[in-house]
Design an enzyme around this catalytic site. Structure first.
Site, PDB file in Angstrom:
ATOM      1  N   GLY A 154       4.197  -5.586  -0.687  1.00  0.00           N
ATOM      2  CA  GLY A 154       4.148  -6.885  -1.359  1.00  0.00           C
ATOM      3  C   GLY A 154       3.053  -6.818  -2.413  1.00  0.00           C
ATOM      4  N   ILE A 156      -0.279  -6.862  -2.284  1.00  0.00           N
ATOM      5  CA  ILE A 156      -1.412  -5.942  -2.090  1.00  0.00           C
ATOM      6  C   ILE A 156      -0.934  -4.490  -2.081  1.00  0.00           C
ATOM      7  CG2 ILE A 156      -3.345  -5.300  -0.575  1.00  0.00           C
ATOM      8  CD1 ILE A 156      -3.362  -8.288   0.372  1.00  0.00           C
ATOM      9  N   THR A 234      -6.390  -3.142   6.282  1.00  0.00           N
ATOM     10  CA  THR A 234      -6.995  -4.365   5.727  1.00  0.00           C
ATOM     11  C   THR A 234      -6.019  -5.527   5.916  1.00  0.00           C
ATOM     12  OG1 THR A 234      -6.067  -3.856   3.551  1.00  0.00           O
ATOM     13  CG2 THR A 234      -8.367  -3.205   3.926  1.00  0.00           C
ATOM     14  N   ARG A 236      -4.014  -6.936   9.327  1.00  0.00           N
ATOM     15  CA  ARG A 236      -4.385  -7.755  10.487  1.00  0.00           C
ATOM     16  C   ARG A 236      -4.599  -6.859  11.696  1.00  0.00           C
ATOM     17  NH1 ARG A 236      -5.517 -11.170   7.557  1.00  0.00           N
ATOM     18  NH2 ARG A 236      -4.896 -13.354   7.475  1.00  0.00           N
ATOM     19  N   GLU A 265     -12.195 -10.898  16.371  1.00  0.00           N
ATOM     20  CA  GLU A 265     -13.293 -10.646  15.430  1.00  0.00           C
ATOM     21  C   GLU A 265     -14.482 -11.532  15.753  1.00  0.00           C
ATOM     22  OE1 GLU A 265     -11.416 -11.112  11.599  1.00  0.00           O
ATOM     23  OE2 GLU A 265     -10.153  -9.366  11.910  1.00  0.00           O
ATOM     24  N   HIS A 283     -13.857  -8.200   8.138  1.00  0.00           N
ATOM     25  CA  HIS A 283     -12.840  -9.024   7.469  1.00  0.00           C
ATOM     26  C   HIS A 283     -13.380  -9.502   6.111  1.00  0.00           C
ATOM     27  CE1 HIS A 283      -9.021 -11.456   8.549  1.00  0.00           C
ATOM     28  NE2 HIS A 283      -9.087 -11.300   7.239  1.00  0.00           N
ATOM     29  N   ALA A 285     -12.555  -7.869   3.142  1.00  0.00           N
ATOM     30  CA  ALA A 285     -11.791  -7.285   2.028  1.00  0.00           C
ATOM     31  C   ALA A 285     -11.504  -8.296   0.928  1.00  0.00           C
ATOM     32  CB  ALA A 285     -10.490  -6.676   2.554  1.00  0.00           C
TER      33      ALA A 285
HETATM   34  P1  NAD Z   1       2.994 -10.131   0.749  1.00  0.00           P
HETATM   35  O1  NAD Z   1       3.735 -11.198   1.462  1.00  0.00           O
HETATM   36  O2  NAD Z   1       2.984 -10.120  -0.735  1.00  0.00           O
HETATM   37  O3  NAD Z   1       3.548  -8.687   1.232  1.00  0.00           O
HETATM   38  C1  NAD Z   1       3.901  -8.383   2.551  1.00  0.00           C
HETATM   39  C2  NAD Z   1       4.948  -7.272   2.498  1.00  0.00           C
HETATM   40  O4  NAD Z   1       5.216  -6.846   3.832  1.00  0.00           O
HETATM   41  C3  NAD Z   1       6.297  -7.745   1.893  1.00  0.00           C
HETATM   42  O5  NAD Z   1       6.694  -6.901   0.845  1.00  0.00           O
HETATM   43  C4  NAD Z   1       7.265  -7.644   3.060  1.00  0.00           C
HETATM   44  O6  NAD Z   1       8.557  -7.255   2.651  1.00  0.00           O
HETATM   45  C5  NAD Z   1       6.606  -6.563   3.907  1.00  0.00           C
HETATM   46  N1  NAD Z   1       7.051  -6.566   5.295  1.00  0.00           N
HETATM   47  C6  NAD Z   1       7.338  -7.632   6.086  1.00  0.00           C
HETATM   48  N2  NAD Z   1       7.731  -7.211   7.312  1.00  0.00           N
HETATM   49  C7  NAD Z   1       7.682  -5.852   7.286  1.00  0.00           C
HETATM   50  C8  NAD Z   1       7.962  -4.853   8.245  1.00  0.00           C
HETATM   51  N3  NAD Z   1       8.369  -5.162   9.480  1.00  0.00           N
HETATM   52  N4  NAD Z   1       7.797  -3.561   7.892  1.00  0.00           N
HETATM   53  C9  NAD Z   1       7.368  -3.239   6.644  1.00  0.00           C
HETATM   54  N5  NAD Z   1       7.118  -4.149   5.680  1.00  0.00           N
HETATM   55  C10 NAD Z   1       7.260  -5.447   5.998  1.00  0.00           C
HETATM   56  O7  NAD Z   1       1.511 -10.187   1.306  1.00  0.00           O
HETATM   57  P2  NAD Z   1       0.190  -9.521   0.699  1.00  0.00           P
HETATM   58  O8  NAD Z   1      -0.489 -10.509  -0.176  1.00  0.00           O
HETATM   59  O9  NAD Z   1       0.501  -8.176   0.171  1.00  0.00           O
HETATM   60  O10 NAD Z   1      -0.688  -9.409   2.035  1.00  0.00           O
HETATM   61  C11 NAD Z   1      -0.307  -8.554   3.103  1.00  0.00           C
HETATM   62  C12 NAD Z   1      -1.095  -8.908   4.353  1.00  0.00           C
HETATM   63  O11 NAD Z   1      -2.453  -8.592   4.150  1.00  0.00           O
HETATM   64  C13 NAD Z   1      -1.112 -10.429   4.667  1.00  0.00           C
HETATM   65  O12 NAD Z   1       0.000 -10.809   5.453  1.00  0.00           O
HETATM   66  C14 NAD Z   1      -2.413 -10.622   5.392  1.00  0.00           C
HETATM   67  O13 NAD Z   1      -2.220 -10.572   6.787  1.00  0.00           O
HETATM   68  C15 NAD Z   1      -3.268  -9.430   4.950  1.00  0.00           C
HETATM   69  N6  NAD Z   1      -4.443  -9.848   4.172  1.00  0.00           N
HETATM   70  C16 NAD Z   1      -5.685  -9.516   4.623  1.00  0.00           C
HETATM   71  C17 NAD Z   1      -6.813  -9.899   3.900  1.00  0.00           C
HETATM   72  C18 NAD Z   1      -8.203  -9.515   4.348  1.00  0.00           C
HETATM   73  O14 NAD Z   1      -9.148 -10.223   4.027  1.00  0.00           O
HETATM   74  N7  NAD Z   1      -8.391  -8.398   5.023  1.00  0.00           N
HETATM   75  C19 NAD Z   1      -6.655 -10.658   2.735  1.00  0.00           C
HETATM   76  C20 NAD Z   1      -5.376 -10.942   2.291  1.00  0.00           C
HETATM   77  C21 NAD Z   1      -4.267 -10.539   3.010  1.00  0.00           C
END
Ligand code: NAD
Length: 311
Positions: A154, A156, A234, A236, A265, A283, A285
């Site tokens: 997605g 990130i 980074t 969950r 956490e 946490h 990032a």
């Molecule tokens: P996003 O929704 O843009 O991308 C998520 C991607 O995961 C999508 O492309 C989706 O198709 C894919 N996906 C869903 N189920 C899947 C599966 N079973 N197997 C493989 N791929 C699958 O989200 P994003 O903005 O890229 O963020 C991703 C994750 O990062 C968030 O859900 C969040 O939990 C985490 N995050 C963490 C921090 C942090 O501070 N560490 C900050 C932001 C986001």
């Protein structure tokens, strides 16, 4: 009675005060997280009773809280993951959940790439050795030209792929919701998980925590990875089985891991902290000044929009 808003996200409007002022200018009464850490369900439950809207960090927001929050109309998530919210309760009450999509993408991609770079070139380790008086040359490897495996492509995942391209990396992607056209646009190869595990030098997780991804990285996954592989999480905590990761790092099934997110956490398992090949984060990032500002504006705008649509 006036509109009451609970803000659990600790860094909301921390740099730029405008997002907070946007809420005050609407006449909202703001209750801020008084603890300076992630709140517990009980602590939220104590404050939620007559709250109309929440700007929610990663604090738990379960069924019991919804039951206490009879006036609640809107949840404005300060971030993108919604695994801390009981979505069924929100849906059954028709409470919208807004997210700050895209606001922290670059911050998290930088951090994920930074973890990989540090674990490869051992920058922090060399710093610690120098301070102890060890100025010997410490030999490390390069990232350039290696294979980067991304699970989740997605916002990130794509931003990490761009950084990988800058390092001439071959980028493998596992994401069942991404098509060939998208893969071509980003110059990545769509593969199945077993190929990604077998060929990647670096594996970085960018999926949401949902039933399908819970403990996706388990003992079998670690066994399928290269012994020289570096895992970066980074996304969950629940996506990685921490017990399996501990054994994989301890027994050399993989070389190292960089982890910004844990099941609980701060982490509940103290033995993790004894591993030299684990780089730990709190946490953080998404905690860049730029991302905090963008998330604060978006979260405030989303909350106002949601409340005004409901009134
Ligand atoms: P996003 O929704 O843009 O991308 C998520 C991607 O995961 C999508 O492309 C989706 O198709 C894919 N996906 C869903 N189920 C899947 C599966 N079973 N197997 C493989 N791929 C699958 O989200 P994003 O903005 O890229 O963020 C991703 C994750 O990062 C968030 O859900 C969040 O939990 C985490 N995050 C963490 C921090 C942090 O501070 N560490 C900050 C932001 C986001």
């Amino acid at each position: 009675m006036g509109v009451k808003v609970l803000v659990t996200a600790r860094s909301f409007s921390q740099n730029d005060k405008t997002p907070k002022e946007m809420l005050l200018n609407k006449g909202y009464e703001i209750i801020s997280n008084p603890f300076g850490r992630i709140m517990t369900e009980n602590e939220i439950a104590e404050l939620i009773e007559d709250v109309d809207g929440v700007i929610l960090g990663v604090d738990p927001f379960g069924k019991d809280i919804f039951e206490r929050a009879q006036k609640l109309k809107v949840i404005s998530r300060y971030g993108v993951g919604i695994d801390n919210i009981d979505k069924d309760s929100a849906d059954s009450r028709d409470i919208p959940i807004y997210r700050t999509v895209g606001a922290n993408t670059q911050a998290v991609a930088d951090y994920a790439f930074g973890l990989m770079l540090d674990l490869t070139r051992k920058i922090a380790f060399i710093d610690r050795e120098c301070r102890k008086g060890n100025w010997k040359k410490i030999k490390t490897r390069e990232m350039n030209g290696k294979v980067l495996g991304l699970i989740g492509f997605g916002a990130i995942g794509k931003a990490v792929a761009k950084r990988g391209a800058g390092f001439d990396m071959r980028v493998l992607v596992y994401d069942p919701f991404v098509n060939q056209e998208m893969a071509q646009e980003y110059g990545v190869e769509l593969v199945e998980l077993d190929q990604l595990y077998a060929e990647s030098d670096f594996i970085s997780l960018h999926v949401p925590l949902i039933d399908a991804t819970y403990h996706m990285i388990n003992a079998d996954a670690f066994k399928a990875m290269k012994p020289t592989a570096v895992l970066v999480n980074t996304a969950r905590g629940g996506i990685v089985d921490e017990e399996a990761m501990y054994h994989a790092l301890k027994n050399g099934e993989i070389a190292a891991a960089g982890v910004d997110v844990f099941d609980v956490e701060p982490p509940s398992n103290p033995s993790l902290m004894e591993l030299d090949n684990l780089l730990v984060g709190a946490h953080c990032a998404a905690s860049s000044v730029e991302a905090i500002d963008k998330m604060s504006y978006m979260a405030a705008e989303n909350l106002i929009k949601g409340l005004e649509e409901r009134n």
